[in-house]
Design a protein around this motif. Structure first.
Motif, PDB file in Angstrom:
ATOM      1  N   ALA A   1      22.976  45.031  77.756  1.00  0.00           N
ATOM      2  CA  ALA A   1      24.336  44.897  77.180  1.00  0.00           C
ATOM      3  C   ALA A   1      24.395  44.055  75.798  1.00  0.00           C
ATOM      4  CB  ALA A   1      25.290  44.306  78.166  1.00  0.00           C
ATOM      5  N   LEU A   2      25.069  44.683  75.017  1.00  0.00           N
ATOM      6  CA  LEU A   2      25.609  44.139  73.381  1.00  0.00           C
ATOM      7  C   LEU A   2      26.882  43.358  73.427  1.00  0.00           C
ATOM      8  CD1 LEU A   2      24.019  47.138  71.162  1.00  0.00           C
ATOM      9  CD2 LEU A   2      22.728  44.777  71.991  1.00  0.00           C
ATOM     10  N   SER A   3      27.087  42.686  72.507  1.00  0.00           N
ATOM     11  CA  SER A   3      28.586  42.145  72.421  1.00  0.00           C
ATOM     12  C   SER A   3      29.535  43.288  71.936  1.00  0.00           C
ATOM     13  CB  SER A   3      28.509  40.795  71.448  1.00  0.00           C
ATOM     14  OG  SER A   3      27.975  41.316  70.176  1.00  0.00           O
ATOM     15  N   ILE A   4      28.882  44.256  71.586  1.00  0.00           N
ATOM     16  CA  ILE A   4      29.680  45.497  71.116  1.00  0.00           C
ATOM     17  C   ILE A   4      29.629  46.574  72.167  1.00  0.00           C
ATOM     18  CG2 ILE A   4      30.063  44.752  68.679  1.00  0.00           C
ATOM     19  CD1 ILE A   4      27.886  46.968  68.060  1.00  0.00           C
ATOM     20  N   ARG A   5      30.223  47.603  72.104  1.00  0.00           N
ATOM     21  CA  ARG A   5      30.234  48.701  72.950  1.00  0.00           C
ATOM     22  C   ARG A   5      28.759  49.453  72.490  1.00  0.00           C
ATOM     23  NH1 ARG A   5      33.539  53.142  73.524  1.00  0.00           N
ATOM     24  NH2 ARG A   5      34.061  53.036  71.119  1.00  0.00           N
ATOM     25  N   ARG A   6      28.071  50.014  73.576  1.00  0.00           N
ATOM     26  CA  ARG A   6      26.769  51.001  73.183  1.00  0.00           C
ATOM     27  C   ARG A   6      27.239  52.147  72.110  1.00  0.00           C
ATOM     28  NH1 ARG A   6      22.163  51.688  76.006  1.00  0.00           N
ATOM     29  NH2 ARG A   6      22.412  49.487  76.524  1.00  0.00           N
ATOM     30  N   GLN A   7      28.370  52.731  72.334  1.00  0.00           N
ATOM     31  CA  GLN A   7      28.910  53.932  71.589  1.00  0.00           C
ATOM     32  C   GLN A   7      29.055  53.059  70.113  1.00  0.00           C
ATOM     33  OE1 GLN A   7      29.387  57.383  72.329  1.00  0.00           O
ATOM     34  NE2 GLN A   7      28.793  57.172  70.375  1.00  0.00           N
ATOM     35  N   ASP A   8      29.600  52.090  69.837  1.00  0.00           N
ATOM     36  CA  ASP A   8      29.808  51.550  68.651  1.00  0.00           C
ATOM     37  C   ASP A   8      28.669  51.203  67.821  1.00  0.00           C
ATOM     38  OD1 ASP A   8      32.531  51.790  68.694  1.00  0.00           O
ATOM     39  OD2 ASP A   8      32.928  49.841  69.255  1.00  0.00           O
ATOM     40  N   ALA A   9      27.549  50.730  68.695  1.00  0.00           N
ATOM     41  CA  ALA A   9      26.233  50.375  68.072  1.00  0.00           C
ATOM     42  C   ALA A   9      25.504  51.747  67.657  1.00  0.00           C
ATOM     43  CB  ALA A   9      25.370  49.559  69.462  1.00  0.00           C
ATOM     44  N   TRP A  10      25.498  52.597  68.405  1.00  0.00           N
ATOM     45  CA  TRP A  10      25.069  53.916  68.214  1.00  0.00           C
ATOM     46  C   TRP A  10      25.584  54.483  66.943  1.00  0.00           C
ATOM     47  CZ3 TRP A  10      24.450  57.006  73.433  1.00  0.00           C
ATOM     48  CH2 TRP A  10      23.693  56.864  74.087  1.00  0.00           C
ATOM     49  N   ASP A  11      26.949  54.600  66.910  1.00  0.00           N
ATOM     50  CA  ASP A  11      27.632  54.978  65.540  1.00  0.00           C
ATOM     51  C   ASP A  11      27.228  54.335  64.289  1.00  0.00           C
ATOM     52  OD1 ASP A  11      28.646  57.019  67.472  1.00  0.00           O
ATOM     53  OD2 ASP A  11      30.645  55.931  67.520  1.00  0.00           O
ATOM     54  N   THR A  12      27.426  52.996  64.549  1.00  0.00           N
ATOM     55  CA  THR A  12      26.769  52.091  63.355  1.00  0.00           C
ATOM     56  C   THR A  12      25.601  52.345  62.805  1.00  0.00           C
ATOM     57  OG1 THR A  12      28.275  50.409  64.129  1.00  0.00           O
ATOM     58  CG2 THR A  12      26.703  49.663  62.427  1.00  0.00           C
ATOM     59  N   VAL A  13      24.382  52.539  63.665  1.00  0.00           N
ATOM     60  CA  VAL A  13      23.117  52.464  63.212  1.00  0.00           C
ATOM     61  C   VAL A  13      22.934  54.049  62.372  1.00  0.00           C
ATOM     62  CG1 VAL A  13      22.251  50.769  64.632  1.00  0.00           C
ATOM     63  CG2 VAL A  13      22.073  53.284  65.080  1.00  0.00           C
ATOM     64  N   ALA A  14      23.746  54.798  63.039  1.00  0.00           N
ATOM     65  CA  ALA A  14      23.535  56.292  62.658  1.00  0.00           C
ATOM     66  C   ALA A  14      24.261  56.354  61.536  1.00  0.00           C
ATOM     67  CB  ALA A  14      24.367  57.376  63.871  1.00  0.00           C
TER      68      ALA A  14
ATOM     69  N   SER B   1      24.961  47.708  49.497  1.00  0.00           N
ATOM     70  CA  SER B   1      25.069  49.209  48.939  1.00  0.00           C
ATOM     71  C   SER B   1      26.833  49.381  48.818  1.00  0.00           C
ATOM     72  CB  SER B   1      24.417  50.256  49.703  1.00  0.00           C
ATOM     73  OG  SER B   1      25.018  50.347  51.220  1.00  0.00           O
ATOM     74  N   GLY B   2      27.513  48.464  49.032  1.00  0.00           N
ATOM     75  CA  GLY B   2      29.055  48.740  49.002  1.00  0.00           C
ATOM     76  C   GLY B   2      29.547  49.324  50.296  1.00  0.00           C
ATOM     77  N   VAL B   3      28.714  49.377  51.352  1.00  0.00           N
ATOM     78  CA  VAL B   3      29.340  50.084  52.310  1.00  0.00           C
ATOM     79  C   VAL B   3      29.584  49.203  53.480  1.00  0.00           C
ATOM     80  CG1 VAL B   3      29.026  51.745  54.319  1.00  0.00           C
ATOM     81  CG2 VAL B   3      28.035  52.172  52.078  1.00  0.00           C
ATOM     82  N   ARG B   4      30.892  48.690  53.574  1.00  0.00           N
ATOM     83  CA  ARG B   4      31.203  47.422  54.122  1.00  0.00           C
ATOM     84  C   ARG B   4      31.735  47.807  55.558  1.00  0.00           C
ATOM     85  NH1 ARG B   4      31.407  42.980  51.073  1.00  0.00           N
ATOM     86  NH2 ARG B   4      32.524  41.833  52.431  1.00  0.00           N
ATOM     87  N   ASP B   5      32.040  48.941  55.977  1.00  0.00           N
ATOM     88  CA  ASP B   5      33.034  49.292  57.128  1.00  0.00           C
ATOM     89  C   ASP B   5      32.064  49.544  58.245  1.00  0.00           C
ATOM     90  OD1 ASP B   5      33.938  52.548  56.866  1.00  0.00           O
ATOM     91  OD2 ASP B   5      32.088  51.545  56.071  1.00  0.00           O
ATOM     92  N   VAL B   6      30.689  49.541  58.246  1.00  0.00           N
ATOM     93  CA  VAL B   6      29.869  49.830  59.134  1.00  0.00           C
ATOM     94  C   VAL B   6      29.483  48.907  60.134  1.00  0.00           C
ATOM     95  CG1 VAL B   6      29.241  51.754  57.865  1.00  0.00           C
ATOM     96  CG2 VAL B   6      27.687  49.711  57.844  1.00  0.00           C
ATOM     97  N   VAL B   7      29.475  47.614  59.788  1.00  0.00           N
ATOM     98  CA  VAL B   7      29.260  46.425  60.586  1.00  0.00           C
ATOM     99  C   VAL B   7      30.399  46.088  61.486  1.00  0.00           C
ATOM    100  CG1 VAL B   7      28.339  44.175  60.722  1.00  0.00           C
ATOM    101  CG2 VAL B   7      28.088  45.532  58.595  1.00  0.00           C
ATOM    102  N   PRO B   8      30.178  46.086  62.825  1.00  0.00           N
ATOM    103  CA  PRO B   8      31.317  45.796  63.697  1.00  0.00           C
ATOM    104  C   PRO B   8      31.748  44.476  63.721  1.00  0.00           C
ATOM    105  CG  PRO B   8      29.504  46.984  64.918  1.00  0.00           C
ATOM    106  CD  PRO B   8      28.906  46.543  63.596  1.00  0.00           C
ATOM    107  N   ALA B   9      33.178  44.413  63.718  1.00  0.00           N
ATOM    108  CA  ALA B   9      33.647  42.858  63.724  1.00  0.00           C
ATOM    109  C   ALA B   9      33.203  42.198  64.878  1.00  0.00           C
ATOM    110  CB  ALA B   9      35.136  42.904  63.714  1.00  0.00           C
TER     111      ALA B   9
END
Length: 337
Positions: free
Chosen positions: A249-262, A329-337
């Motif tokens: 288990a992570l501190s964020i949802r598994r789906q969110d982690a997957w989406d972020t690294v993708a 790289s200017g992409v700031r919205d992929v790191v979960p809060a």
């Protein structure tokens, strides 16, 4: 008495009865004298109210007449002998004590099919109606919430950081079961039993005077969905082109982690294989050797590493550090809060 299914009923969190408003339940465990489930020789209970264990109980009992012989294999497991129960109260008396301390709260047991089945058979043997209660199975819950090689109580307890003082001592097993459920609820952010079961896609069981329905997972649950790799991912990102698998288990949802690294260009897969390049280990894991973490995926990572395949092991903190690289790289919205 038969096992006819009762009519459909609302889930725990759709009702106002015990267990609907908070983490209120009674974890139970039974030990048996022989291969017959009704040969109950010990009962354990741990009462949970508002997310805390408020009382524990462990009783020896004489098995019902006709089911009261002791097999050596059972004695070897729990250490209970005929002499130890000879002067103990009957099962009928102990059942009354159990129902008194439960106060109408739902039951939870690890492999509830066995424990509830044992109560049913023992009740028939002493000519008692089955008690009326909702119940849930921590084994099924653990299979939904955790990723382990085995879901036996000692393995699940160890994964959850729960002490199991004496496996097959009814009181000890019941207490461990209670703490396992509380830990799973903590990880899932659930504040009541009904909500936890709903989130895990687990249907409650129901035991009534002349009917029962088992606790089970729903066939419609598919879990998180593997995302596609982002077409516009930065090829300079450290996760770009990695084949990543997550366990624990992570501190964020598994789906969110997957989406972020993708979105960073990584390929996400559900299982470890020779293509895997990174294994992210959650549950507060702080080491770097997957052999120190008890999950099926970690075991497969050890297997492939021993065969010479390079699989980098990341903690959640390591992953967060790598994700932070996206900010350059200017992409700031992929790191979960």
């Amino acid at each position: 008495m038969t096992g006819l299914l009762p009519p459909p009923r609302p889930a725990l969190d759709d009702r106002t009865g015990p267990g609907a408003d908070g983490l209120d339940f009674v974890a139970i465990d039974v030990e048996t004298a022989n291969a017959r489930r009704g040969s109950i020789c010990a009962i354990g209970a741990a009462v949970v109210r508002d997310g805390a264990v408020v009382s524990t109980h462990s009783w020896l009992t004489r098995p019902p007449a006709g089911l009261d012989h002791f097999d050596g294999i059972n004695v070897a497991l729990h250490g209970i002998t005929p002499d130890m129960v000879a002067d103990q109260p009957t099962f009928a008396v102990r059942l009354d004590q159990l129902l008194e301390v439960t106060g109408g709260l739902p039951f939870v047991a690890h492999n509830a099919a066995f424990d509830i089945g044992a109560l049913r058979e023992a009740c028939v043997a002493v000519d008692r109606e089955w008690p009326t209660t909702d119940y849930a199975c921590s084994l099924i819950m653990a299979r939904r919430a955790l990723d382990l090689i085995s879901y036996r109580l000692p393995m699940v307890a160890a994964e959850c950081g729960v002490a199991l003082a004496a496996h097959h001592e009814a009181g000890s097993d019941a207490l461990a079961c209670a703490h396992v459920v509380l830990e799973i609820a903590r990880r899932r952010g659930a504040d009541n039993l009904g909500g936890l079961l709903t989130g895990l896609q687990v249907l409650t069981g129901r035991l009534e005077a002349a009917a029962w329905q088992g606790c089970r997972s729903t066939s419609s649950y598919t879990g998180p969905q593997l995302p596609d790799v982002a077409a516009d991912a930065d090829p300079e990102h450290p996760l770009y082109g990695q084949v990543m698998v997550f366990t624990g288990a992570l501190s964020i949802r598994r789906q969110d982690a997957w989406d972020t690294v993708a979105r960073c260009g990584a390929v996400v897969e559900k299982g470890v294989n020779k293509r895997t390049t990174m294994l992210v280990v959650g549950d507060g894991f702080a080491g770097h050797d997957p052999a120190d973490f008890w999950t099926g995926k970690a075991a497969k990572a050890v297997h492939w590493r021993e065969k010479g395949h390079r699989i980098e092991v990341l903690t959640e903190g390591d992953l967060i550090d790598l994700l932070a690289e996206t900010r350059t790289s200017g992409v700031r919205d992929v790191v979960p809060a």
